[in-house]
Enzyme design. Structure first.
Site, PDB file in Angstrom:
ATOM      1  N   ARG A 171       0.765  -1.194  -0.116  1.00 22.45           N
ATOM      2  CA  ARG A 171      -0.005  -0.034   0.017  1.00 22.45           C
ATOM      3  C   ARG A 171       0.999   1.243   0.111  1.00 22.45           C
ATOM      4  O   ARG A 171       1.727   1.392   1.104  1.00 22.45           O
ATOM      5  CB  ARG A 171      -0.865  -0.189   1.118  1.00 22.45           C
ATOM      6  N   HIS A 201      -3.483   4.178   4.994  1.00 28.94           N
ATOM      7  CA  HIS A 201      -4.759   3.449   4.893  1.00 28.94           C
ATOM      8  C   HIS A 201      -5.713   4.266   4.558  1.00 28.94           C
ATOM      9  O   HIS A 201      -6.433   3.847   3.511  1.00 28.94           O
ATOM     10  CB  HIS A 201      -5.003   3.073   6.455  1.00 28.94           C
ATOM     11  N   TYR A 261       3.443   4.348  12.291  1.00 36.62           N
ATOM     12  CA  TYR A 261       3.932   2.981  12.171  1.00 36.62           C
ATOM     13  C   TYR A 261       4.567   2.465  11.079  1.00 36.62           C
ATOM     14  O   TYR A 261       4.933   1.169  11.175  1.00 36.62           O
ATOM     15  CB  TYR A 261       2.390   2.092  12.243  1.00 36.62           C
TER      16      TYR A 261
END
Length: 312
Positions: free
Chosen positions: A229, A233, A242
């Site tokens: 990705r 998100h 993160y």
């Protein structure tokens, strides 16, 4: 394939710009997943086979026929949004004509529903195939396991596509998934295949075999497309908390669109002139889509319950 991948990427990028300018409320991205989605979706027969997508399957629905205008109308929640008439969040794709079935927001709910459609094809004696898609985080949901088991027992014509992008929202794969996703299929009695999800032709080949098995009545297949990705998100997520920037940059070097582009140049199917022509066409299509969608009206309050309940 190349055009579909590029149209999805450029439209997605424009959506992020609109979000950062305060002109769109929320974006959930397909960037990095284009090869996995286009390679698999190219095996669908639009308007006959069923697609149960998840919220990143922007490129998949583009292959089936949804346009940049359709996606911009959805992004801005306008009345003409073909997915839900502006009632759903972006990423809840839907089209009766294209047989794209919308999902509820909870993770993994699409899997049992997809298996139900595959059972319907079987009971009607039709040769349709159902493609159902999700991220690797969805494989830890009960719905996924129930659907896999039922499909395996009944040998239903369904292809499970798991797009493993290494993060279940903010949780890294090693804390979300134990062992191999692809190998889990063996426990349900059907094949599981892991494939490089950044290689559109490799995904197309394994999906072609899976669709062939399903149409021959040989049952389901699980495809684990390993990809990455490239964005957070969603537009509301801060992925700096993160994952490191260096990790993202490393994966950008493996960008599926640049990789396919290099291949097409090597085999003589694309050159600079054709590339510029395609890019210009896509930019014009997106420009028009943004202008149209921003000028389009919202649904009125009196329309809130239309198409929610059956009309008497």
């Amino acid at each position: 394939m190349y055009r579909a991948m590029l149209l999805a990427r450029r439209t997605d990028e424009r959506m992020w710009i609109l979000n950062r300018q305060g002109r769109a409320a929320f974006v959930i991205s397909c960037q990095g997943h284009e090869a996995a989605q286009v390679g698999a979706a190219y095996n669908l027969r639009p308007g006959y086979d069923y697609l149960y997508p998840y919220y990143r399957d922007f490129a998949m629905t583009t292959v089936l026929g949804q346009s940049a205008r359709d996606h911009l109308l959805s992004l801005l929640g306008k009345k003409e949004d073909p997915n839900s008439a502006g009632r759903q969040m972006p990423g809840h794709f839907s089209s009766r004509e294209l047989r794209i079935v919308t999902a509820s927001a909870p993770v993994g709910v699409q899997y049992p529903q997809a298996v139900g459609s595959a059972l319907a094809f079987r009971l009607r004696g039709e040769d349709g195939v159902v493609l159902v898609s999700g991220g690797e985080g969805s494989t830890s949901e009960g719905d996924w396991h129930e659907a896999m088991n039922f499909a395996g027992v009944r040998k239903l014509p369904v292809v499970f596509l798991v797009q493993n992008n290494a993060y279940a929202i903010s949780v890294p794969e090693e804390l979300q998934v134990a062992g191999s996703i692809a190998k889990r299929a063996e426990g349900y009695g059907f094949p599981g295949v892991a494939v490089d999800g950044n290689d559109v032709l490799a995904v197309y080949e394994v999906a072609k075999e899976a669709f062939g098995r399903a149409r021959r009545g040989e049952g389901p297949t699980l495809i684990e497309a390993k990809t990455y990705r490239l964005t957070a998100h969603s537009s509301d997520d801060d992925d700096r908390r993160y994952r490191e920037r260096e990790e993202i940059e490393e994966w950008r070097q493996k960008d599926p669109i640049l990789r396919f582009e290099r291949y097409l140049f090597e085999v003589g199917l694309l050159d600079e002139e054709k590339k510029e022509e395609i890019s210009a066409q896509i930019k014009a299509e997106i420009d028009e889509a943004v202008e149209y969608a921003e000028a389009a009206p919202f649904a009125g309050p009196e329309e809130a319950l239309e198409r929610v309940y059956a009309e008497a």
